[in-house]
Scaffold this active site. Sequence first.
Site, PDB file in Angstrom:
ATOM      1  N   VAL A 102       0.836  -1.207   0.000  1.00 30.77           N
ATOM      2  CA  VAL A 102       0.000   0.000   0.000  1.00 30.77           C
ATOM      3  C   VAL A 102       0.870   1.256   0.000  1.00 30.77           C
ATOM      4  O   VAL A 102       0.604   2.207  -0.738  1.00 30.77           O
ATOM      5  CB  VAL A 102      -0.987   0.000   1.188  1.00 30.77           C
ATOM      6  CG1 VAL A 102      -1.774   1.305   1.244  1.00 30.77           C
ATOM      7  CG2 VAL A 102      -1.944  -1.182   1.083  1.00 30.77           C
ATOM      8  N   CYS A 103       1.940   1.256   0.799  1.00 35.42           N
ATOM      9  CA  CYS A 103       2.816   2.430   0.860  1.00 35.42           C
ATOM     10  C   CYS A 103       3.494   2.676  -0.488  1.00 35.42           C
ATOM     11  O   CYS A 103       3.609   3.817  -0.940  1.00 35.42           O
ATOM     12  CB  CYS A 103       3.863   2.269   1.956  1.00 35.42           C
ATOM     13  SG  CYS A 103       3.160   2.291   3.611  1.00 35.42           S
ATOM     14  N   THR A 104       3.932   1.609  -1.143  1.00 37.35           N
ATOM     15  CA  THR A 104       4.553   1.763  -2.458  1.00 37.35           C
ATOM     16  C   THR A 104       3.548   2.352  -3.438  1.00 37.35           C
ATOM     17  O   THR A 104       3.870   3.290  -4.178  1.00 37.35           O
ATOM     18  CB  THR A 104       5.099   0.417  -2.963  1.00 37.35           C
ATOM     19  OG1 THR A 104       6.112  -0.033  -2.059  1.00 37.35           O
ATOM     20  CG2 THR A 104       5.697   0.550  -4.363  1.00 37.35           C
ATOM     21  N   LEU A 158       3.012   6.154  -2.552  1.00 35.35           N
ATOM     22  CA  LEU A 158       4.128   7.030  -2.891  1.00 35.35           C
ATOM     23  C   LEU A 158       4.404   7.059  -4.393  1.00 35.35           C
ATOM     24  O   LEU A 158       4.851   8.075  -4.911  1.00 35.35           O
ATOM     25  CB  LEU A 158       5.372   6.707  -2.063  1.00 35.35           C
ATOM     26  CG  LEU A 158       5.367   7.513  -0.755  1.00 35.35           C
ATOM     27  CD1 LEU A 158       4.343   7.034   0.233  1.00 35.35           C
ATOM     28  CD2 LEU A 158       6.731   7.599  -0.141  1.00 35.35           C
TER      29      LEU A 158
END
Length: 157
Positions: free
Chosen positions: A45-47, A50
């Site tokens: 999710v973070c990838t 960002l």
Amino acid sequence: MALENDTKAPDFDLPNQFGEHVRLSDFRGERPVVLVFFPLAFSGVCTGELCALRDSLSLFQEQGAELIGISVDSKATLRAWAEQEGYDFTLLADFWPHGAVAKEYGVFLEEKGFANRATFVIDPGGVIRASFITAPGEPRSIEAYREALADVLAPAA
């Protein structure tokens, strides 16, 4: 509990992905700052989040806003991740004391050991003017950033 809008943003001094120290106060009187707290580098999710910011970097540049990501990862981890994904914005390591800045902003999840997905839009005077947090596992949308910037900042001339 996360800091509320219209409160002074706590200053901090953290290393970026290159080991250079960045202070929030360096931007006071200069430009607005968009602080993006995220749980962990290299997670799915973070990838995705960002990468969406990377692909929408002009949204922040057009408003003269400094985009800064913050996580509890080490600067070496953040640098490897930024190089792999082509992130051309600052990533800060809230590594030690572990999560200290996330704690100051009220977004550190003690039971998990990392920050929640929280965004703070800080005006040039150092005051939080907009903020939003999503539920665990739920990515923030670029539209949420667009709305926060539109509410807080005058369009670039």
